[in-house]
Each structure stands twice: as structure tokens, then as C-alpha cells.
Design a protein around this motif. Sequence first.
Motif, PDB file in Angstrom:
ATOM      1  N   ASN A  22       0.804  -1.224   0.000  1.00 29.36           N
ATOM      2  CA  ASN A  22       0.000   0.000   0.000  1.00 29.36           C
ATOM      3  C   ASN A  22       0.833   1.269   0.000  1.00 29.36           C
ATOM      4  O   ASN A  22       0.328   2.347  -0.319  1.00 29.36           O
ATOM      5  CB  ASN A  22      -0.941   0.005   1.211  1.00 29.36           C
ATOM      6  CG  ASN A  22      -1.993  -1.094   1.121  1.00 29.36           C
ATOM      7  OD1 ASN A  22      -2.565  -1.328   0.069  1.00 29.36           O
ATOM      8  ND2 ASN A  22      -2.230  -1.782   2.234  1.00 29.36           N
ATOM      9  N   SER A  23       2.119   1.147   0.352  1.00 29.53           N
ATOM     10  CA  SER A  23       2.970   2.343   0.406  1.00 29.53           C
ATOM     11  C   SER A  23       3.506   2.735  -0.969  1.00 29.53           C
ATOM     12  O   SER A  23       4.295   3.672  -1.080  1.00 29.53           O
ATOM     13  CB  SER A  23       4.145   2.100   1.353  1.00 29.53           C
ATOM     14  OG  SER A  23       4.928   1.001   0.907  1.00 29.53           O
ATOM     15  N   ASN A 101      10.666   1.356  -0.905  1.00 27.01           N
ATOM     16  CA  ASN A 101       9.588   0.645  -0.236  1.00 27.01           C
ATOM     17  C   ASN A 101       9.371  -0.742  -0.838  1.00 27.01           C
ATOM     18  O   ASN A 101       9.062  -1.703  -0.118  1.00 27.01           O
ATOM     19  CB  ASN A 101       8.289   1.449  -0.318  1.00 27.01           C
ATOM     20  CG  ASN A 101       8.339   2.715   0.510  1.00 27.01           C
ATOM     21  OD1 ASN A 101       9.229   2.882   1.359  1.00 27.01           O
ATOM     22  ND2 ASN A 101       7.416   3.629   0.269  1.00 27.01           N
TER      23      ASN A 101
END
Length: 222
Positions: A22-23, A101
Motif C-alpha cells: 500500500n505504500s 519501499n
Amino acid sequence: MQQVSSVTELEYAFLFTLRKVNSINTEGFQPFFQNLPIDPYIKGKYRSRRLSRVTVAENKLIKLPHGHLFQSQAYNPLLGDIKREFAELEDALVELDIFRNLVLAFSDSCKLHPEAEIGIHQIRTTCSPGHLGNPAPEGIHQDGTDFIGIFSVGRDNIQGGETHLYTAKKEKPVFNKILQPGELVVVNDHDFFHFTTPIKSENPAPGTRDVFVLTSPSLITE
């Protein structure tokens, strides 16, 4: 839709995982897929590729010296025992927070040692009306590493491109799913074979499938 065999997904939880990162906003990766060099080792010029290797130190990426990709023919009957040279990932891509990420998500999923070397393949597979794109021309295979991650960046005007996992080449897949942008599947390469089905154009125009494939170890040598 994700499908799992009669063996429960829980039993495989330590061998492969599927997660949505989700990042990461995958749109931030898209410009870097527009100028990928053609993979010269694949006939048909339908695949483009870059490759680099990194380590993680205190949640920061350290880009390692460039090298060549090498797999034995036992793992890659199509291109094994060949030193393959690819252009490096662009520095501006490696410096993105969303790229960091992604690498951290892979490292965390595999519970890698902090100094583990990670290879990152940036790959675009293309297709056009009457011409399929084959993300896995070597067929159902293992890579000869410990862990593999496949992260979907984008799908544009395509059908197919479904990721399969197998416990043996001649068995039915225990997992099959079209990975959507932002989804990451991480696989123990010792326990599974993997494959991705060909892609074809959904409408009468070219189509593309963009992914990052991460491995540890990297299979890159100087």
C-alpha cells in the motif's frame, strides 16, 4: 481470481506470500518503463529489460557494482550458461522512495539478512494484434536462487499474464493469479517452480505488462 489447490494456503504460508504494497503508488514507476532497452537475448524484440543489484543498510539502498546475469542451463534451458549483459536501472528510479519501499517489502517478506544482496529486474513485455508476448519463454522453471519476488507495476490493453506456482513441473499449479498493480508475490525458489502465461492485446492496439522481479541472491557476478 487467486486459486489455491486442495492443499490449504496456510500450509504454503511459509513458502510463498501475496501482498498488496500500500505504500507504493505504481504510477510513479511508469515513466521509467518508457525507455527500457530491448532484451537482445530474446527473439522477437517483445521484451525490454534493465538490471541492478543492491543491499539494504539502515533502510537505505546501496547500489552495488554492475555485473552480468548468469544462470546454469539446469535452471534456464533457453539461456543458461550464457553471460547476459543488461543496462543498469536508472539512478533516478533507485532513488525513489517507492522503489525503496518495494525492496524493503521484498526483504521483509523473505526475512533477509541485512547485508543480503538483492537483484532487481525491470521488465516490460509487449504484445500486438497477432503477436503474443511471452513473459516466461523458458517455460515452467526455477531461477536457481533462494527467493523470488514478482511485483506488478502495470497492465495496459492485455489479456493473460497469469502467474502460476507449481510444486513440480508436471503437477497442476497450486497458485494462479493475474497480479494487479501494487501486488507482490514472494516465492521460495527451492520449493516452487513458477511461470507466467503469454499476453495478448485486448483491443487492436499494442499492449504492455510491466513488472519488477526481485531475487536474493542476485545471480549477478562481476
